[in-house]
Design a protein around this motif. Structure first.
Motif, PDB file in Angstrom:
ATOM      1  N   UNK A   1       0.839  -1.191   0.000  1.00 23.83           N
ATOM      2  CA  UNK A   1       0.000   0.000   0.000  1.00 23.83           C
ATOM      3  C   UNK A   1       0.878   1.246   0.000  1.00 23.83           C
ATOM      4  N   UNK A   2       0.361   2.324  -0.533  1.00 22.70           N
ATOM      5  CA  UNK A   2       1.102   3.573  -0.593  1.00 22.70           C
ATOM      6  C   UNK A   2       1.198   4.188   0.803  1.00 22.70           C
ATOM      7  N   UNK A  10       7.925   7.265  -4.626  1.00 19.11           N
ATOM      8  CA  UNK A  10       6.856   7.014  -3.661  1.00 19.11           C
ATOM      9  C   UNK A  10       7.300   5.875  -2.752  1.00 19.11           C
ATOM     10  N   UNK A  11       6.812   5.859  -1.518  1.00 16.57           N
ATOM     11  CA  UNK A  11       7.151   4.815  -0.558  1.00 16.57           C
ATOM     12  C   UNK A  11       5.920   3.945  -0.336  1.00 16.57           C
ATOM     13  N   UNK A  12       6.095   2.655  -0.587  1.00 18.33           N
ATOM     14  CA  UNK A  12       5.041   1.665  -0.376  1.00 18.33           C
ATOM     15  C   UNK A  12       5.446   0.726   0.755  1.00 18.33           C
ATOM     16  N   UNK A  13       4.466   0.026   1.309  1.00 16.05           N
ATOM     17  CA  UNK A  13       4.773  -1.017   2.290  1.00 16.05           C
ATOM     18  C   UNK A  13       4.160  -2.328   1.834  1.00 16.05           C
ATOM     19  N   UNK A  14       4.826  -3.404   2.156  1.00 20.32           N
ATOM     20  CA  UNK A  14       4.371  -4.742   1.788  1.00 20.32           C
ATOM     21  C   UNK A  14       3.001  -5.018   2.411  1.00 20.32           C
ATOM     22  N   UNK A  15       2.100  -5.629   1.627  1.00 20.25           N
ATOM     23  CA  UNK A  15       0.756  -5.936   2.105  1.00 20.25           C
ATOM     24  C   UNK A  15       0.756  -7.072   3.126  1.00 20.25           C
ATOM     25  N   UNK A  21       7.647  -4.711   4.798  1.00 23.49           N
ATOM     26  CA  UNK A  21       8.811  -4.043   4.218  1.00 23.49           C
ATOM     27  C   UNK A  21       8.387  -2.803   3.439  1.00 23.49           C
ATOM     28  N   UNK A  22       9.033  -1.683   3.716  1.00 25.53           N
ATOM     29  CA  UNK A  22       8.774  -0.450   2.982  1.00 25.53           C
ATOM     30  C   UNK A  22       9.812  -0.296   1.876  1.00 25.53           C
ATOM     31  N   UNK A  23       9.376   0.182   0.716  1.00 24.30           N
ATOM     32  CA  UNK A  23      10.282   0.256  -0.423  1.00 24.30           C
ATOM     33  C   UNK A  23       9.922   1.431  -1.317  1.00 24.30           C
ATOM     34  N   UNK A  24      10.917   1.910  -2.037  1.00 28.19           N
ATOM     35  CA  UNK A  24      10.740   3.016  -2.978  1.00 28.19           C
ATOM     36  C   UNK A  24      10.335   2.464  -4.338  1.00 28.19           C
ATOM     37  N   UNK A 271       2.590  -4.561  -3.288  1.00 29.48           N
ATOM     38  CA  UNK A 271       2.032  -3.269  -2.921  1.00 29.48           C
ATOM     39  C   UNK A 271       0.657  -3.393  -2.283  1.00 29.48           C
ATOM     40  N   UNK A 272      -0.078  -4.434  -2.648  1.00 25.64           N
ATOM     41  CA  UNK A 272      -1.389  -4.651  -2.049  1.00 25.64           C
ATOM     42  C   UNK A 272      -2.412  -3.629  -2.501  1.00 25.64           C
TER      43      UNK A 272
END
Length: 272
Positions: A1-2, A10-15, A21-24, A271-272
């Motif tokens: 998710x964003x 943008x920074x997303x986190x694992x669903x 895990x947060x990732x660019x 990203x979910x």
């Protein structure tokens, strides 16, 4: 998710809540990444131009080896691979403890600085190391403030796991994306603003990434090395001593033992 938007990504986190895990996304392409590294870290092998981001001070790196020796035993004679060795500071300090260092560093300027000392070999990547040294094995592999820069860190860790002797130790240090400073500063936290950072780890997501690389869960351990920063006063040290047990300190430090029987798992972040 964003999670949020930055000026460069943008920074997303694992669903998957177990990971988180947060990732660019998007990441810099190869050419822009090279430019960013030259601008922010390695402006020239002659070191006449200052870098925008300071490396870990030698006094702290010395404490890293002191803590390792205290907890894991004598380091003398052990082969150590510094993955992302930069200009070779950690390699040189390891020699003070009797270790036999090898570096991996993609930036040619930084690699040239490392290999000025002819007793240290440095390679562009794991494949380059394998070509020159097919049977390479190490007692210790260190990624010090490096894993956050990798495009697919679980894949690099899986390759590095195969370079560890049985019972060898992987040491990983990275900024803590769940620290108090990150929570307070949000988008202006320096590790989000650093465009060469592609991942932002918490304790859970770093552990999950190590497991995906094939390290056994029971062999992964969070470490609380206590460092004395010369620039920190009494109050700041006391505050840091409060944050660390609450898991709000600025750094994560994990170790994992090598085991030939472990197999890497496929990455499941989304990203979910």
């Amino acid at each position: 998710r964003l999670r949020f938007l930055l000026s460069h990504t943008a920074v997303y986190s694992c669903a998957n809540r177990r990971c988180g895990l947060c990732f660019a996304s998007p990441q810099l392409n190869d050419s822009d990444l090279l430019i960013a590294y030259r601008e922010l870290y390695y402006p020239g092998a002659d070191e006449k131009q200052a870098s925008a981001y300071e490396s870990t001070p030698p006094a702290i790196l010395k404490q890293v080896f002191q803590q390792m020796e205290k907890r894991f035993g004598d380091l003398g004679g052990k082969r150590v691979l510094d993955y992302g060795c930069g200009t070779g500071t950690l390699c040189h300090i390891s020699m003070d403890f009797g270790m036999l260092p090898v570096g991996i560093e993609r930036d040619s300027n930084a690699r040239a600085t490392t290999t000025r000392d002819k007793s240290i070999s440095a390679f562009e990547d794991i494949e380059d190391l394998r070509r020159s040294w097919p049977d390479a094995k190490f007692d210790v592999i260190i990624l010090w403030q490096v894993i956050e820069h990798l495009r697919r860190p679980w894949e690099e860790l899986a390759k590095l796991r195969l370079l560890l002797n049985d019972g060898g130790r992987l040491v990983v240090s990275t900024p803590n994306a769940a620290c108090l400073k990150a929570r307070m500063q949000k988008t202006i936290w320096e590790n989000y603003q650093n465009r060469t950072h592609f991942y932002y780890f918490s304790r859970n997501s770093l552990r999950s990434t190590l497991e995906k690389a094939g390290f056994e869960a029971a062999a992964i351990e969070a470490q609380n090395f206590h460092f004395r920063y010369p620039q920190h006063g009494v109050l700041r040290r006391a505050f840091q001593n409060v944050l660390v047990p609450l898991r709000l300190g600025g750094e994560l430090l994990f170790t994992a033992l090598g085991c030939a029987s472990a197999e890497p798992r496929s990455c499941v972040y989304s990203r979910g």
